[in-house]
Design an enzyme around this catalytic site. Structure first.
Site, mmCIF file in Angstrom:
data_model
loop_
_atom_site.group_PDB
_atom_site.id
_atom_site.type_symbol
_atom_site.label_atom_id
_atom_site.label_comp_id
_atom_site.label_asym_id
_atom_site.label_seq_id
_atom_site.Cartn_x
_atom_site.Cartn_y
_atom_site.Cartn_z
ATOM 1 C CD GLU A 47 38.997 19.801 14.257
ATOM 2 O OE1 GLU A 47 39.944 20.623 14.387
ATOM 3 O OE2 GLU A 47 39.101 18.751 14.807
ATOM 4 C CD GLU A 67 39.307 18.600 19.617
ATOM 5 O OE1 GLU A 67 38.817 17.849 18.416
ATOM 6 O OE2 GLU A 67 38.598 19.366 20.309
#
Length: 186
Positions: A47, A67
């Site tokens: 990210e 995730e």
């Protein structure tokens, strides 16, 4: 991390705001920001890398957003930035926890270049030094113009280009380059 989430929604949202501010801050730096990825790039690291202007990977690198296995989304730009970079089909692939290697990452637009591990750092340094040698005001306006053009229609994009170049055509750097070119012809 888990304590923050167990203490309720306010703490979680505050934590995400801090991360979002950090990653958003990387995007708006008026200088090129380069991520040199030479190892696994997972979750928050990916990210953060997506917040950079350029992502250069070693052939040893791979990319994954794990995730979903925890029952959550990569919510620090993992969905929004990823979708913007690679499109919804590849975003789905990665957000669903699939892993890709550096070559596939280049093919889908997640990274711009892949270099073999041997000499990787030298190749990245060469690229960064070239960027550092570019006229800073032109680089800053290029970043701003590209970001603005991404969010607008084509006609407005042309206006952004003209406005940006109007400022740059009067710069000392431009004038010195034109003068040098004239001297070279004369």
């Amino acid at each position: 991390l888990s304590d923050r989430h167990e203490n309720g929604g306010i703490a979680t949202r505050r934590w995400y705001r801090e991360i979002h501010s950090l990653f958003d801050g990387l995007e708006v730096v008026e200088k090129p920001v380069v991520a040199a990825i030479h190892a696994p790039c997972l979750g928050g690291a990916l990210e953060m890398a997506m917040s950079c202007d350029f992502r250069i990977a070693s052939s040893d690198a791979f990319f994954q957003l794990p995730e979903i296995d925890l029952g959550v989304l990569p919510a620090s730009g993992g969905v929004s930035r990823l979708t913007r970079l690679v499109g919804p089909a590849w975003a789905r692939w990665l957000v669903m926890g699939e892993r890709i290697d550096a070559v596939r990452a280049r093919e889908i637009g997640l990274v711009q270049e892949v270099h073999v591990a041997q000499g990787f750092e030298a190749r990245v340094r060469q690229f960064v030094e070239r960027l550092a040698g570019l006229p800073p005001e032109a680089v800053a306006l290029a970043k701003l113009a590209i970001d603005a053009c991404e969010r607008t229609d084509r006609a407005t994009g042309r206006d952004i280009e003209r406005i940006s170049n109007t400022a740059l055509l009067g710069s000392e750097h431009y004038r010195s380059q034109v003068d040098a070119a004239k001297r070279g012809r004369g």
